[in-house]
Structure formats: C-alpha cells, structure tokens
Design a protein around this motif. Structure first.
Motif, mmCIF file in Angstrom:
data_model
loop_
_atom_site.group_PDB
_atom_site.id
_atom_site.type_symbol
_atom_site.label_atom_id
_atom_site.label_comp_id
_atom_site.label_asym_id
_atom_site.label_seq_id
_atom_site.Cartn_x
_atom_site.Cartn_y
_atom_site.Cartn_z
ATOM 1 N N UNK A 87 34.936 38.310 37.888
ATOM 2 C CA UNK A 87 35.933 39.757 37.533
ATOM 3 C C UNK A 87 36.890 39.560 38.435
ATOM 4 N N UNK A 88 36.850 39.331 39.514
ATOM 5 C CA UNK A 88 38.262 39.480 40.475
ATOM 6 C C UNK A 88 39.279 38.453 40.130
ATOM 7 N N UNK A 93 44.359 37.563 37.340
ATOM 8 C CA UNK A 93 45.239 37.003 35.886
ATOM 9 C C UNK A 93 45.786 38.235 35.289
ATOM 10 N N UNK A 94 45.157 39.556 35.262
ATOM 11 C CA UNK A 94 45.789 40.237 34.471
ATOM 12 C C UNK A 94 46.905 40.912 35.244
ATOM 13 N N UNK A 95 46.763 41.120 36.606
ATOM 14 C CA UNK A 95 47.813 41.767 37.332
ATOM 15 C C UNK A 95 48.998 40.584 37.299
ATOM 16 N N UNK A 100 54.600 39.477 35.459
ATOM 17 C CA UNK A 100 55.288 38.414 34.766
ATOM 18 C C UNK A 100 55.763 39.179 33.348
ATOM 19 N N UNK A 101 55.452 40.357 33.082
ATOM 20 C CA UNK A 101 56.152 40.841 31.789
ATOM 21 C C UNK A 101 55.002 40.276 30.698
ATOM 22 N N UNK A 102 53.918 39.607 31.011
ATOM 23 C CA UNK A 102 52.752 39.449 29.867
ATOM 24 C C UNK A 102 53.276 38.454 29.035
ATOM 25 N N UNK A 129 41.812 38.623 45.537
ATOM 26 C CA UNK A 129 41.367 39.325 44.198
ATOM 27 C C UNK A 129 40.838 40.529 44.395
ATOM 28 N N UNK A 130 39.830 40.526 45.521
ATOM 29 C CA UNK A 130 39.253 41.826 45.805
ATOM 30 C C UNK A 130 40.209 43.013 46.230
#
Length: 142
Positions: A87-88, A93-95, A100-102, A129-130
């Motif tokens: 999860x973290x 990774x999403x952050x 990076x602008x996706x 990550x936490x």
C-alpha cells in the motif's frame, strides 16, 4: 473354564480401549476439518478489511502491525505487514507520478526492464512511504 473367563475379560478391556481410541481419532479429524475451514482466508483484501486497515493506521500508526492486525480482526501481523508495504509503495508511486506530471511508465529509464523497475520500487523506504501515506490520509480526511 478359568482360561475362557480370562480371555473374555481381556477381550472386554480391549474393546473399551479400541472404542476410546476411535473417539480420539474422530475428535482429531473434526478439529483438523475446522482448522481447514478457518484457514481458507482469501488472498485478496476486501474493501471492508482495507478500510479497517486505514482506520488502524490513523489511530495506531503504521509501525505496530500486531495491533493493526487485531484492529482489522481477519488478518495476521505478517499479512498486515505485507499489505502495508504494498500500500505504501503504491502511494509513493502515485505521488511520484503526480509530481512527474503523470508521464512515463514505472521507470524513468526506457532501457530498464520492467522487473528491474519493480525492484527499484521494492527498495523504497517504508518510512518515506509511510510519510506519504500519512499525508495522503490527512488530505482525505480534511
């Protein structure tokens, strides 16, 4: 005649012992069957389990996996630890994709194999990550 009564008594004792052993075997088989039904936990986390996991992280923190497992109620500490790691890493990774602008894939190096990119993600610090997860959860609640 004395020998026959001795054999009859001995046979009765053996019948009682066999009956007792049958009962022991039956109770053992029943306990093994009940263990199999309780161990058939799904590999995948349900939405309800994941929500309890998120609540536990907010109230308990991310380090005490035993307490989180007790809070979730249906998972053990090893399962909680691996779920938290995944999860973290996903949040990190999403952050990073957001920052990076996706654009791009899982790796900034186009020559890098996908499996190598996964290893890089696996090496992400749990603490970092936490922190991302805490910020994400804080954003969701406000």
């Amino acid at each position: 005649m004395l020998y026959v009564s001795f054999l009859t008594h001995h046979l009765t004792v053996c019948v009682v012992k066999v009956s007792r052993l049958k009962n022991i075997v039956e109770s053992y088989e029943q306990s093994e069957e009940s263990k199999e039904t309780t161990k058939s936990q799904s590999r995948y986390w349900t939405e309800e389990e994941h929500q309890r996991f998120l609540e536990a992280i907010q109230t308990i923190g991310h380090k005490d996996v035993k307490a989180i497992a007790q809070f979730v109620g249906t998972r053990n500490s090893t399962q909680v630890r691996t779920h938290a790691q995944k999860y973290f890493m996903k949040l990190a990774r999403l952050k990073k994709q957001e920052e990076d602008g996706g654009c791009g894939g899982p790796s900034s190096n186009p020559d890098q194999e996908p499996s190598e990119a996964g290893e890089d993600n696996a090496n992400t610090s749990i603490e970092a990550a936490a922190a991302v997860a805490a910020a994400f959860l804080h954003q969701r609640t406000t």
